[in-house]
Motif scaffolding. Sequence first.
Motif, mmCIF file in Angstrom:
data_model
loop_
_atom_site.group_PDB
_atom_site.id
_atom_site.type_symbol
_atom_site.label_atom_id
_atom_site.label_comp_id
_atom_site.label_asym_id
_atom_site.label_seq_id
_atom_site.Cartn_x
_atom_site.Cartn_y
_atom_site.Cartn_z
ATOM 1 N N LEU A 109 -26.665 -52.786 -35.676
ATOM 2 C CA LEU A 109 -26.237 -53.511 -34.496
ATOM 3 C C LEU A 109 -24.979 -54.309 -34.836
ATOM 4 O O LEU A 109 -24.455 -54.207 -35.937
ATOM 5 C CB LEU A 109 -27.350 -54.431 -33.992
ATOM 6 C CG LEU A 109 -28.331 -53.790 -32.984
ATOM 7 C CD1 LEU A 109 -29.064 -52.609 -33.589
ATOM 8 C CD2 LEU A 109 -29.313 -54.833 -32.473
ATOM 9 N N LEU A 140 -24.910 -53.368 -28.815
ATOM 10 C CA LEU A 140 -25.775 -54.547 -28.889
ATOM 11 C C LEU A 140 -25.149 -55.596 -29.794
ATOM 12 O O LEU A 140 -24.901 -55.357 -30.979
ATOM 13 C CB LEU A 140 -27.169 -54.157 -29.382
ATOM 14 C CG LEU A 140 -27.945 -53.216 -28.440
ATOM 15 C CD1 LEU A 140 -29.319 -52.925 -29.017
ATOM 16 C CD2 LEU A 140 -28.062 -53.826 -27.033
ATOM 17 N N VAL A 194 -30.033 -61.140 -29.088
ATOM 18 C CA VAL A 194 -29.395 -59.834 -28.930
ATOM 19 C C VAL A 194 -29.059 -59.629 -27.460
ATOM 20 O O VAL A 194 -29.913 -59.809 -26.580
ATOM 21 C CB VAL A 194 -30.315 -58.694 -29.420
ATOM 22 C CG1 VAL A 194 -29.611 -57.343 -29.287
ATOM 23 C CG2 VAL A 194 -30.747 -58.933 -30.865
ATOM 24 N N HIS A 235 -26.311 -57.235 -24.562
ATOM 25 C CA HIS A 235 -25.500 -56.039 -24.362
ATOM 26 C C HIS A 235 -24.046 -56.447 -24.172
ATOM 27 O O HIS A 235 -23.737 -57.388 -23.445
ATOM 28 C CB HIS A 235 -26.005 -55.263 -23.140
ATOM 29 C CG HIS A 235 -25.537 -53.849 -23.075
ATOM 30 N ND1 HIS A 235 -24.227 -53.501 -22.795
ATOM 31 C CD2 HIS A 235 -26.196 -52.672 -23.263
ATOM 32 C CE1 HIS A 235 -24.105 -52.189 -22.795
ATOM 33 N NE2 HIS A 235 -25.277 -51.665 -23.074
#
Length: 270
Positions: A17, A59, A70, A72
């Motif tokens: 990520l 992410l 976390v 988007h």
Amino acid sequence: MNNYPISGIFIYPIKSLGGISVDAAVVEERGLRYDRRWMLVDENNTFITQRKYAELSLLDVQLNADCLEVSHKMEARKAVKFGIDEHSDVLISVTIWDDATFAHEVNPAVSAWFTDFMQMNVRLVKIAEDARRLVDTDYAHHDEVVSFADGYPCLLIGQSALDGLNAKLDSAIGMDRFRPNFVFTGGEPHVEDDFATFSVGEVTFNAVKPCARCVLTTIDQQTGAKGAEPLKTLATYRKKGNKIMFGQNLLHQGTGVVRVGDELVVEKWK
């Protein structure tokens, strides 16, 4: 005398990520504190990465005082937040490459958030405190351990290496394609290939192995779009055998703090 100041320090709390730029980091036995201590696993408890799921690049991860969040990068999707020390008591065996190690699921609600995003059943796990995942014995010096990083506790890249690459590309790319822990300035492109032992701040490092690069470098970390570069261009001048090398995998001796602005002092050259 050459000067090699550290210009960037990065951690990637959840494997594959988004990364986080920090001003200073604590070097622990497994590598930088909070770096790749979490990862996503599928229904077989096998790790998943951007190599197959490019959407993971979208992410973003933020580290606060006692939690990770976390979100988007492109959608107004509700973020998920969980405590740094949060995890279930159940110990599970997870697989990363050819290694089996132990971890705990963070909690079912967090896993459900990632399952909804991925549209497949996944769980977010945290490495167990007493898990001992060993570095490749062909390169280890003292049975060093690593968390969920691919194989080594830390990765070093010189800014001049990226600058040299970008001079050859039609469109420049960012250092985030290569996911280093440490970036330094100064020297010729790929001068890090010649480092053997060096110190930064309170810690001594050994450059033990060039880093072989994969398809992840071809994924735009801001959009998730895939292309042929930079591997196509790197193959023309950074290929060794069947692998394309960029950056140096590191082992370290002891623990301590490393800060942006610290001088990288080469103690031994290859």
